[in-house]
Design an enzyme around this catalytic site. Structure first.
Site, short mmCIF file in Angstrom:
data_model
loop_
_atom_site.label_atom_id
_atom_site.label_comp_id
_atom_site.label_asym_id
_atom_site.label_seq_id
_atom_site.Cartn_x
_atom_site.Cartn_y
_atom_site.Cartn_z
N ASP A 110 40.79 35.41 44.71
CA ASP A 110 40.65 36.75 44.14
C ASP A 110 41.42 36.80 42.82
OD1 ASP A 110 40.08 39.54 43.81
OD2 ASP A 110 40.11 39.79 45.98
N HIS A 159 26.68 44.06 46.94
CA HIS A 159 26.23 45.38 46.48
C HIS A 159 26.75 45.72 45.09
CE1 HIS A 159 30.08 46.53 48.61
NE2 HIS A 159 30.27 47.08 47.41
#
Length: 190
Positions: free
Chosen positions: A48, A95
């Site tokens: 990340d 998404h």
């Protein structure tokens, strides 16, 4: 917020035969905690952004799991992913991306996974009418408004990108109402 769902997902998906989980955009490590607690022989790599890594490190220390996790800072839009894992998790990421961004990310995951490795996608997976699950339809509108190209996708749409990236045996293994739809795909072994 996602702790209970992460535990449910980790219990419902058999990861006992994997040795190393790559959690892409793993945030504070919620899913790593769930999968490592469910699978005591599993190790993990959390990938990340740099500011998130320190948050994840604190959490994983508190959970007593830091010795089983490698923390790697990077941006999956720009950087290659850490290689060598046989299991990759893409949780609540598709998404926020356009189809082209997802294809690029699927290709990076394909390159990073060991031969025979598995990718697990967790997200809203829409039916062919794009109206079910209803929360996913509303979420898709939010993504269209709030991102440059995000949306919620059907299994067929995600499978098309997975196939193009080189994955095989893509399967829709769980339909859910709470962003808990699951798709599994493999990188063929040598």
């Amino acid at each position: 917020i996602g702790r209970d769902l992460s535990i449910e997902i980790a219990r419902s998906f058999d990861a006992s035969h994997f040795r190393c989980l790559l959690d892409i955009g793993g945030a504070s490590g919620t899913y790593i905690v769930a999968f490592l607690n469910q699978n005591p022989d599993l190790t993990a790599v959390l990938f990340d952004l740099e500011p998130v890594i320190s948050i994840a490190e604190k959490r994983l220390r508190t959970e007593g799991l830091i010795n089983r996790v490698q923390l790697v800072a990077g941006d999956f839009y720009r950087d290659e992913l850490p290689a060598g894992c046989d299991f990759a998790l893409l949780s609540a990421i598709t998404h926020q991306n356009s189809p082209l961004q997802n294809l690029d990310l699927f290709r990076k995951i394909f390159r990073a996974l060991t031969p025979g490795g598995t990718l697990l996608i967790r997200d809203h997976i829409m039916d062919e009418t794009r109206t079910h699950p209803p929360v996913g339809a509303l979420f898709g509108i939010n993504m269209l408004v709030g991102t440059s190209g995000g949306d919620t996708y059907t299994f067929a749409e995600l499978k098309e990108g997975l196939d193009e990236a080189g994955f095989v045996n893509a399967r829709f293994i769980r339909q859910g109402e709470r962003m808990d739809g699951l798709i599994e795909a493999q990188k063929a072994g040598i």
